[in-house]
Enzyme design. Structure first.
Site, PDB file in Angstrom:
ATOM      1  N   CYS A 149       0.813  -1.206   0.000  1.00 29.07           N
ATOM      2  CA  CYS A 149       0.000   0.000   0.000  1.00 29.07           C
ATOM      3  C   CYS A 149       0.850   1.262   0.000  1.00 29.07           C
ATOM      4  O   CYS A 149       0.321   2.360  -0.114  1.00 29.07           O
ATOM      5  CB  CYS A 149      -0.886  -0.001   1.236  1.00 29.07           C
ATOM      6  SG  CYS A 149       0.095  -0.183   2.734  1.00 29.07           S
ATOM      7  N   CYS A 181      -1.613  -4.700   7.562  1.00 30.77           N
ATOM      8  CA  CYS A 181      -1.285  -3.426   8.211  1.00 30.77           C
ATOM      9  C   CYS A 181      -0.640  -3.673   9.574  1.00 30.77           C
ATOM     10  O   CYS A 181       0.230  -2.917   9.999  1.00 30.77           O
ATOM     11  CB  CYS A 181      -2.539  -2.579   8.394  1.00 30.77           C
ATOM     12  SG  CYS A 181      -3.584  -2.521   6.933  1.00 30.77           S
TER      13      CYS A 181
HETATM   14 FE1  FES Z   1      -1.248   0.175   4.284  1.00 33.81          FE
HETATM   15 FE2  FES Z   1      -2.928  -0.469   6.110  1.00 33.81          FE
HETATM   16  S1  FES Z   1      -3.395  -0.158   4.032  1.00 33.81           S
HETATM   17  S2  FES Z   1      -0.803  -0.236   6.309  1.00 33.81           S
END
Ligand code: FES
Length: 143
Positions: A34, A103
């Site tokens: 992400c 995460c």
């Molecule tokens: Fe990247 Fe949660 S979406 S750490």
């Protein structure tokens, strides 16, 4: 409800946000999935984590897990802090949705990276395999 009350609480009121000047260990890891980044600062005295703070450019779950992770390691000997798993943090938060588990890995790895920094600075031997170098699959290869 997608998120537990504890997750919401730690997201809305994160504990231990900030930075520690002259920290004994600093760890920064990124999540290739992400693009989020987490930095953890540790103050260590006599082999015990006396303070921990974090900064993150991350999602709400990353904030909640870092907040919980810092609370869980403050007051613990470094060996115990090193054993903190993302699973334990997720359990302490009463769970996370499956697609948000990655995460919490960020929080575990940032703590490990900060401890590794502390070990390196103090010439303390450790098992390199057990510590994130910022170079493993979680950090780079997942896409
Ligand atoms: Fe990247 Fe949660 S979406 S750490």
């Amino acid at each position: 409800m997608l998120y537990s009350e504890k997750v919401m609480d730690h997201f809305m009121h994160p504990r231990n946000v900030g930075e520690i000047e002259n920290a004994d260990g600093v760890g920064e890891v990124g999540n290739a999935k992400c693009g989020d980044i987490m930095k953890i600062y540790l103050k260590i005295d006599g082999g015990v984590v006396t303070d921990a703070k974090f900064q993150t450019f991350g999602c709400g779950s990353a904030i909640a897990t870092s907040s919980m992770a810092t609370e869980m390691i403050i007051g613990k000997p470094v060996e115990e802090a090193a054993n903190l798993s993302n699973k334990a943090v997720v359990e302490a938060l009463d769970g996370l949705p499956t697609h948000k588990i990655h995460c919490s890995v960020l929080a575990e790895e940032a703590v490990k990276a900060a401890l590794k920094d502390y070990y390196d600075k103090n010439h303390i031997a450790y098992d390199p395999e057990a510590y994130c170098t910022g170079d493993c699959c979680h950090c780079h290869d997942e896409g």
